[in-house]
Design an enzyme around this catalytic site. Structure first.
Site, mmCIF file in Angstrom:
data_model
loop_
_atom_site.group_PDB
_atom_site.id
_atom_site.type_symbol
_atom_site.label_atom_id
_atom_site.label_comp_id
_atom_site.label_asym_id
_atom_site.label_seq_id
_atom_site.Cartn_x
_atom_site.Cartn_y
_atom_site.Cartn_z
ATOM 1 N N HIS A 67 2.254 -6.855 -4.967
ATOM 2 C CA HIS A 67 2.508 -6.464 -6.352
ATOM 3 C C HIS A 67 2.932 -7.652 -7.219
ATOM 4 O O HIS A 67 2.970 -7.559 -8.445
ATOM 5 C CB HIS A 67 3.597 -5.390 -6.387
ATOM 6 N N THR A 108 -9.503 -3.410 7.742
ATOM 7 C CA THR A 108 -9.132 -2.907 9.056
ATOM 8 C C THR A 108 -9.534 -1.446 9.155
ATOM 9 O O THR A 108 -9.413 -0.695 8.187
ATOM 10 C CB THR A 108 -7.622 -3.085 9.318
#
Length: 439
Positions: free
Chosen positions: A410, A358
């Site tokens: 994560h 993006t």
């Protein structure tokens, strides 16, 4: 013998889409439609699809704008035994009545009986017209297909309220106090907007205090997916910055020859797509996802590129980006961007990406933390290019710098991998020759 009514159903919008929102009726209730006409628009979380008339006849609505409808549900009927009514009044007597009473035009303001009716309006335009007491027939339409939009209603109202008042009547020739100046009261033939008591209050002449509008299906789905991403993934963001001097030099040097040979400009995004593919090959978990208790590592490089449209953010996918050159990437990007903004993109074009890029820099963003596009595990955020002083070979020099951000899950990607991935992106764009010779 009268023919049975033929249903208008919500069209299939893609494998994973089960419902949508009836965004607007293109054809008025009770109007005559031709087979193949678009009668309404169904808005989903991916795109907007028209529902078409399968036969010619009179359209009867069975659902209202704003309703949530299931794929395959009946939202209307068409009576194929009915025919359009043509007015017999001569054109010189009544120009508005000389046309076919219910033509296929979505901008017609003539009903099936040949009389004047309310012009076609967007849902937001219809709602604010009702709230402010505005007669839609008096509003000048500027929307697509002749639709009266919300800004049209507001502009009409502002013009009406700000119009000069009629002069006060001449007072009688007797001593009397000076007449009070005329008030800005609209003509009695037009409903007065309920600024003080209605849901929209004014802070000044013709200016509402607030305006409400329904969230589009796409906007609702975007909101839902963003919240889900925050709740279901352990999102972390790491940052770095890159010197774009070499990329800018290459674009400047080969801009004209690239345009002449390939018929398209060489932009920045193709460099970052190539850099992302290189980094994904080096750190494959960033190209993966979690399914239940399993980690799935994608062996293809389908890169989603975020495109901003009036309806919201769309992310068309560049398939097999690792197998495409700069020219092919630029052409696909340009085609996707045009189709997305014209609302002509296919649902299949938005599905199946493995990683997303993006670019908030096109809007001036200097630094941000992008949110994951589930079920993907990584998203790269590009930002504005800004000349800043940096230290190079113990000398302070001015360089065109860009902050880079990698948001990642994560649960699947460790910090070491995330940092290494972003460093690899930095190395590739600072030395773009490495991508060409694969080192």
């Amino acid at each position: 013998m009268a023919q049975a009514a033929v249903p208008v159903v919500v069209p299939n919008a893609g494998e994973s889409i089960t419902e949508g929102i009836l965004a607007r009726w293109i054809k008025p209730n009770g109007s005559f439609v031709q087979a193949g006409d678009d009668v309404c628009e169904i808005e989903t979380d991916k795109t907007t699809n028209p529902a078409k008339a399968s036969v010619s006849g009179i359209l009867i609505w069975k659902a209202q704008e704003g309703d949530t409808v299931q794929i395959g549900a009946i939202i209307g009927e068409i009576d194929p035994s009915a025919q359009p009514v043509v007015s017999t009044v001569p054109a010189s007597d009544s120009p508005a009545s000389s046309s076919v009473a219910a033509s296929g035009s979505s901008t017609s303001s003539v009903n099936v009986n040949g009389g004047a009716s309310v012009p076609p309006m967007t849902p937001a335009g219809r709602r604010i017209a009702a709230e402010l007491g505005v007669n839609p027939a008096e509003v000048t339409a500027t929307g697509r297909h002749g639709l009266v939009t919300k800004p049209d209603v507001i502009a009409h109202l502002a013009g009406r309220v700000d119009a000069p008042a009629s002069p006060p009547p001449t007072p009688a020739p007797i001593p009397a106090p000076t007449p009070a100046p005329a008030t800005l009261t609209p003509p009695t033939s037009t409903p007065t907007p309920a600024f003080a008591t209605g849901p929209v209050a004014a802070t000044g002449p013709g200016r509402p205090r607030e305006i409400r509008e329904r969230m589009s299906g796409l906007r609702q789905k975007i909101a839902q997916r963003l919240v889900e991403a925050q709740h279901t993934a352990a999102i972390l963001t790491t940052f770095n910055e890159a010197d774009l001097s070499r990329v800018i030099e290459l674009r400047t040097k080969y801009k004209e020859s690239f345009q002449k040979k390939h018929g398209i400009s060489l932009g920045f995004m193709s460099f970052f797509i190539k850099a992302a593919v290189d980094a994904l090959k080096t750190y494959p978990r960033v190209n993966g996802r979690i399914e239940g208790n399993e980690i799935v590592i994608n062996q293809v490089y389908d890169i989603g590129v975020a495109v901003s449209t009036e309806r919201g953010l769309m992310v068309p996918v560049i398939r097999d980006a690792d197998q495409k050159g700069f020219a092919t990437l630029e052409k696909e990007l340009a085609a996707y961007a045009t189709r997305a903004r014209e609302n002509k993109i296919d649902v299949a074009d938005l599905q199946g990406g493995t990683f997303t890029i993006t670019n908030g820099g096109v809007f001036g963003s200097l630094l941000s933390t992008p949110i994951l596009n589930p079920p993907q595990s990584g998203i790269l955020g590009m930002h504005a290019i800004q000349k800043r002083p940096v230290v190079l070979d113990d000398q302070v020099v001015i360089r065109p710098m860009m902050y880079l951000a990698l948001s990642y899950d994560h649960r699947i990607i460790d910090g070491r991998e995330a940092v290494g991935f972003l460093v690899r992106i930095k190395e590739c764009v600072e030395n773009p020759e490495r991508m060409l010779i694969d080192i």
